[in-house]
Write a protein that holds these residues in place. Structure first.
Motif, PDB file in Angstrom:
ATOM      1  N   HIS A 276       0.829  -1.209   0.000  1.00  0.00           N
ATOM      2  CA  HIS A 276       0.000   0.000   0.000  1.00  0.00           C
ATOM      3  C   HIS A 276       0.864   1.260   0.000  1.00  0.00           C
ATOM      4  O   HIS A 276       0.546   2.248  -0.690  1.00  0.00           O
ATOM      5  CB  HIS A 276      -0.928   0.002   1.205  1.00  0.00           C
ATOM      6  N   LEU A 277       1.951   1.236   0.775  1.00  0.00           N
ATOM      7  CA  LEU A 277       2.834   2.408   0.803  1.00  0.00           C
ATOM      8  C   LEU A 277       3.531   2.607  -0.541  1.00  0.00           C
ATOM      9  O   LEU A 277       3.765   3.737  -0.968  1.00  0.00           O
ATOM     10  CB  LEU A 277       3.863   2.262   1.930  1.00  0.00           C
ATOM     11  N   ASN A 278       3.878   1.497  -1.208  1.00  0.00           N
ATOM     12  CA  ASN A 278       4.460   1.609  -2.546  1.00  0.00           C
ATOM     13  C   ASN A 278       3.481   2.258  -3.520  1.00  0.00           C
ATOM     14  O   ASN A 278       3.850   3.108  -4.335  1.00  0.00           O
ATOM     15  CB  ASN A 278       4.869   0.228  -3.064  1.00  0.00           C
ATOM     16  N   ASP A 279       2.208   1.834  -3.440  1.00  0.00           N
ATOM     17  CA  ASP A 279       1.183   2.434  -4.298  1.00  0.00           C
ATOM     18  C   ASP A 279       1.056   3.929  -4.026  1.00  0.00           C
ATOM     19  O   ASP A 279       0.977   4.746  -4.956  1.00  0.00           O
ATOM     20  CB  ASP A 279      -0.171   1.755  -4.053  1.00  0.00           C
ATOM     21  N   ALA A 280       1.008   4.278  -2.751  1.00  0.00           N
ATOM     22  CA  ALA A 280       0.854   5.689  -2.397  1.00  0.00           C
ATOM     23  C   ALA A 280       2.049   6.508  -2.876  1.00  0.00           C
ATOM     24  O   ALA A 280       1.893   7.594  -3.448  1.00  0.00           O
ATOM     25  CB  ALA A 280       0.681   5.838  -0.882  1.00  0.00           C
ATOM     26  N   ALA A 281       3.265   5.986  -2.661  1.00  0.00           N
ATOM     27  CA  ALA A 281       4.460   6.717  -3.097  1.00  0.00           C
ATOM     28  C   ALA A 281       4.496   6.852  -4.609  1.00  0.00           C
ATOM     29  O   ALA A 281       4.893   7.893  -5.148  1.00  0.00           O
ATOM     30  CB  ALA A 281       5.712   6.003  -2.586  1.00  0.00           C
ATOM     31  N   GLY A 282       4.083   5.799  -5.305  1.00  0.00           N
ATOM     32  CA  GLY A 282       4.066   5.861  -6.766  1.00  0.00           C
ATOM     33  C   GLY A 282       3.100   6.913  -7.271  1.00  0.00           C
ATOM     34  O   GLY A 282       3.403   7.641  -8.228  1.00  0.00           O
ATOM     35  N   ARG A 283       1.943   7.031  -6.636  1.00  0.00           N
ATOM     36  CA  ARG A 283       0.971   8.040  -7.065  1.00  0.00           C
ATOM     37  C   ARG A 283       1.483   9.446  -6.772  1.00  0.00           C
ATOM     38  O   ARG A 283       1.287  10.368  -7.566  1.00  0.00           O
ATOM     39  CB  ARG A 283      -0.369   7.799  -6.376  1.00  0.00           C
ATOM     40  N   VAL A 284       2.129   9.624  -5.654  1.00  0.00           N
ATOM     41  CA  VAL A 284       2.695  10.937  -5.334  1.00  0.00           C
ATOM     42  C   VAL A 284       3.748  11.321  -6.356  1.00  0.00           C
ATOM     43  O   VAL A 284       3.816  12.468  -6.816  1.00  0.00           O
ATOM     44  CB  VAL A 284       3.275  10.941  -3.909  1.00  0.00           C
ATOM     45  N   ARG A 285       4.603  10.358  -6.744  1.00  0.00           N
ATOM     46  CA  ARG A 285       5.619  10.646  -7.770  1.00  0.00           C
ATOM     47  C   ARG A 285       4.955  10.977  -9.109  1.00  0.00           C
ATOM     48  O   ARG A 285       5.455  11.786  -9.883  1.00  0.00           O
ATOM     49  CB  ARG A 285       6.565   9.461  -7.927  1.00  0.00           C
ATOM     50  N   THR A 286       3.831  10.316  -9.377  1.00  0.00           N
ATOM     51  CA  THR A 286       3.087  10.621 -10.602  1.00  0.00           C
ATOM     52  C   THR A 286       2.627  12.082 -10.610  1.00  0.00           C
ATOM     53  O   THR A 286       2.782  12.796 -11.608  1.00  0.00           O
ATOM     54  CB  THR A 286       1.859   9.699 -10.709  1.00  0.00           C
ATOM     55  N   PHE A 287       2.065  12.531  -9.486  1.00  0.00           N
ATOM     56  CA  PHE A 287       1.651  13.935  -9.393  1.00  0.00           C
ATOM     57  C   PHE A 287       2.851  14.861  -9.590  1.00  0.00           C
ATOM     58  O   PHE A 287       2.777  15.857 -10.318  1.00  0.00           O
ATOM     59  CB  PHE A 287       1.014  14.221  -8.030  1.00  0.00           C
ATOM     60  N   ALA A 288       3.963  14.528  -8.951  1.00  0.00           N
ATOM     61  CA  ALA A 288       5.157  15.364  -9.065  1.00  0.00           C
ATOM     62  C   ALA A 288       5.650  15.425 -10.505  1.00  0.00           C
ATOM     63  O   ALA A 288       6.039  16.485 -11.001  1.00  0.00           O
ATOM     64  CB  ALA A 288       6.257  14.825  -8.152  1.00  0.00           C
ATOM     65  N   ASP A 289       5.636  14.275 -11.207  1.00  0.00           N
ATOM     66  CA  ASP A 289       6.095  14.249 -12.601  1.00  0.00           C
ATOM     67  C   ASP A 289       5.213  15.119 -13.493  1.00  0.00           C
ATOM     68  O   ASP A 289       5.706  15.855 -14.346  1.00  0.00           O
ATOM     69  CB  ASP A 289       6.101  12.808 -13.127  1.00  0.00           C
ATOM     70  N   ALA A 290       3.898  15.020 -13.306  1.00  0.00           N
ATOM     71  CA  ALA A 290       2.982  15.792 -14.149  1.00  0.00           C
ATOM     72  C   ALA A 290       3.185  17.284 -13.951  1.00  0.00           C
ATOM     73  O   ALA A 290       3.301  18.053 -14.914  1.00  0.00           O
ATOM     74  CB  ALA A 290       1.533  15.405 -13.842  1.00  0.00           C
ATOM     75  N   TYR A 291       3.255  17.723 -12.701  1.00  0.00           N
ATOM     76  CA  TYR A 291       3.434  19.152 -12.451  1.00  0.00           C
ATOM     77  C   TYR A 291       4.831  19.625 -12.828  1.00  0.00           C
ATOM     78  O   TYR A 291       5.018  20.749 -13.283  1.00  0.00           O
ATOM     79  CB  TYR A 291       3.135  19.466 -10.984  1.00  0.00           C
ATOM     80  N   SER A 292       5.821  18.755 -12.670  1.00  0.00           N
ATOM     81  CA  SER A 292       7.182  19.112 -13.077  1.00  0.00           C
ATOM     82  C   SER A 292       7.252  19.313 -14.583  1.00  0.00           C
ATOM     83  O   SER A 292       7.891  20.252 -15.078  1.00  0.00           O
ATOM     84  CB  SER A 292       8.159  18.013 -12.640  1.00  0.00           C
ATOM     85  N   GLU A 293       6.582  18.448 -15.346  1.00  0.00           N
ATOM     86  CA  GLU A 293       6.579  18.575 -16.800  1.00  0.00           C
ATOM     87  C   GLU A 293       5.912  19.876 -17.227  1.00  0.00           C
ATOM     88  O   GLU A 293       6.393  20.580 -18.120  1.00  0.00           O
ATOM     89  CB  GLU A 293       5.849  17.382 -17.410  1.00  0.00           C
ATOM     90  N   LEU A 294       4.829  20.234 -16.562  1.00  0.00           N
ATOM     91  CA  LEU A 294       4.172  21.503 -16.879  1.00  0.00           C
ATOM     92  C   LEU A 294       5.079  22.686 -16.561  1.00  0.00           C
ATOM     93  O   LEU A 294       5.187  23.631 -17.331  1.00  0.00           O
ATOM     94  CB  LEU A 294       2.873  21.641 -16.077  1.00  0.00           C
ATOM     95  N   ALA A 295       5.776  22.629 -15.436  1.00  0.00           N
ATOM     96  CA  ALA A 295       6.636  23.742 -15.038  1.00  0.00           C
ATOM     97  C   ALA A 295       7.812  23.895 -15.989  1.00  0.00           C
ATOM     98  O   ALA A 295       8.230  25.003 -16.312  1.00  0.00           O
ATOM     99  CB  ALA A 295       7.141  23.517 -13.607  1.00  0.00           C
ATOM    100  N   LEU A 296       8.357  22.784 -16.480  1.00  0.00           N
ATOM    101  CA  LEU A 296       9.532  22.847 -17.350  1.00  0.00           C
ATOM    102  C   LEU A 296       9.184  23.292 -18.759  1.00  0.00           C
ATOM    103  O   LEU A 296       9.898  24.096 -19.361  1.00  0.00           O
ATOM    104  CB  LEU A 296      10.204  21.464 -17.414  1.00  0.00           C
ATOM    105  N   GLU A 297       8.080  22.782 -19.303  1.00  0.00           N
ATOM    106  CA  GLU A 297       7.797  22.992 -20.721  1.00  0.00           C
ATOM    107  C   GLU A 297       6.875  24.176 -20.985  1.00  0.00           C
ATOM    108  O   GLU A 297       6.903  24.750 -22.063  1.00  0.00           O
ATOM    109  CB  GLU A 297       7.141  21.717 -21.303  1.00  0.00           C
ATOM    110  N   GLN A 298       6.023  24.538 -20.018  1.00  0.00           N
ATOM    111  CA  GLN A 298       4.978  25.512 -20.312  1.00  0.00           C
ATOM    112  C   GLN A 298       4.944  26.630 -19.277  1.00  0.00           C
ATOM    113  O   GLN A 298       3.902  27.157 -18.953  1.00  0.00           O
ATOM    114  CB  GLN A 298       3.605  24.801 -20.339  1.00  0.00           C
TER     115      GLN A 298
END
Length: 350
Positions: free
Chosen positions: A184-206
């Motif tokens: 369960h903690l792996n799932d939660a950490a993976g989802r948090v990293r997913t959020f971070a990746d999406a917002y990081s991509e927006l910050a870098l490219e746009q």
């Protein structure tokens, strides 16, 4: 924000200023005088054509719109230049007696004086309006720049907070001994990293726009997923149409796509089973459709038939994107779909 070509042309016309490209006061003054003379010549040419049908009538009629336009786009210096050229030209060549400054009608002297005063009033009010409009535009631009700075700072802080939460979950996992808690903690950490990746991509490219190039954003996000999370036995296939969407909508699309792909990787291809995940983003008839499907185990795979956290998150992302979410069996495997029927409504919300 979305504008039609006609609105874009009107915006560019409204912001036109003959002095903008000149840095020195001498260059700006020269541009203003030149602009005033050129516009005066254009008015004189038009008046000369009109005189073929109605000579001497309305000698000062065309001066008013000329002064208005010249002052709005060339400042009061250009307006006064156009006033001097056009007014005395009309007095000399059009007003009887033509080719002279003498008056035939006794009522002409006060008429000329009144027209001269009205012309000066047009220049004064056009310049006042131009300055007020310029101040308003500058204030709006300053506010927009401040908003972009605050938004970039917020996204940076958001990304750092996601990373901090993921690190805390990793620390908690190391202190736990139950394998189920680890999962369960792996799932939660993976989802948090997913959020971070999406917002990081927006910050870098746009970072400097309120709209996002969706094709660039999705391609970059898929490349990162392919390099970081895709097993060797699974391949990606993608079709992404170009489109401009608001940042909030693009972020929701990225998070939805990450969640759907993560579920497919986790559940659809167990024990080294090979397969393919297809990602399709199509823009049709004023709307868009995002489809993620796999050729894996489908509804028989663990977790995909349950109303779990993943399904609730995808419904939340769909609501954020202003779209409708559907998930269920495909002809082979499993399919998740996000549909928006009206892109213009999303742009209008900006």
């Amino acid at each position: 924000m979305h504008f039609s070509p006609g609105k874009n042309a009107m915006q560019r016309l409204a912001q036109f200023d003959v002095t903008r490209q000149f840095l020195t006061r001498q260059g700006q003054f020269g541009a203003q005088i030149t602009f005033g003379v050129l516009c005066s010549a254009a008015m004189i040419s038009l008046r000369s054509v009109f005189d073929l049908w109605a000579p001497t009538s309305g000698p000062f009629a065309l001066i008013y719109p000329t002064l208005l336009l010249v002052t709005l786009y060339g400042h009061w210096q250009a307006g006064m230049t156009a006033f001097a050229v056009t007014f005395f030209w009309a007095w000399y060549f059009v007003l009887p007696e033509t080719r002279g400054f003498q008056f035939i009608d006794p009522a002409d002297p006060p008429r000329v004086a009144l027209n001269a005063a009205c012309c000066l009033i047009v220049v004064i009010f056009a310049e006042a309006f131009r300055r007020a409009a310029r101040r308003t535009v500058d204030e709006i631009q300053t506010a927009a720049d401040r908003r972009l700075i605050l938004l970039a700072d917020l996204e940076h802080r958001t990304k750092n907070n996601f990373a901090l939460v993921a690190s805390m979950l990793e620390m908690q996992k190391r202190s736990a001994s139950d394998p189920l808690i680890h999962e369960h903690l792996n799932d939660a950490a993976g989802r948090v990293r997913t959020f971070a990746d999406a917002y990081s991509e927006l910050a870098l490219e746009q970072s400097e726009t309120i709209e996002v190039d969706t094709k660039l954003f999705m391609d970059n996000l898929l490349d990162r997923l392919e390099n970081a999370a895709l097993p060797r036995n699974v391949r990606f296939f993608r079709e992404v149409d170009p489109c401009k969407l608001p940042r909030e909508t693009a972020a929701a699309l990225g998070l939805y796509m990450n969640e759907a792909i993560s579920n497919a990787i986790k559940y659809a291809f167990p024990e080294g089973r090979s397969g393919m995940i297809g990602v399709y983003f199509h823009v049709r008839d004023g709307g868009w459709r995002l489809t993620i499907e796999d050729d894996g185990l489908g509804l028989d795979s663990k977790g995909q038939n349950e109303k779990g956290l993943g399904s609730k998150l995808m419904e939340a992302f769909a609501m954020q994107a202003g779209a409708v979410h559907w998930a269920g069996p495909a002809m082979v495997g499993f399919k998740a779909e996000l549909v928006c029927e009206n892109i213009s409504e999303q742009h209008a919300a900006l």
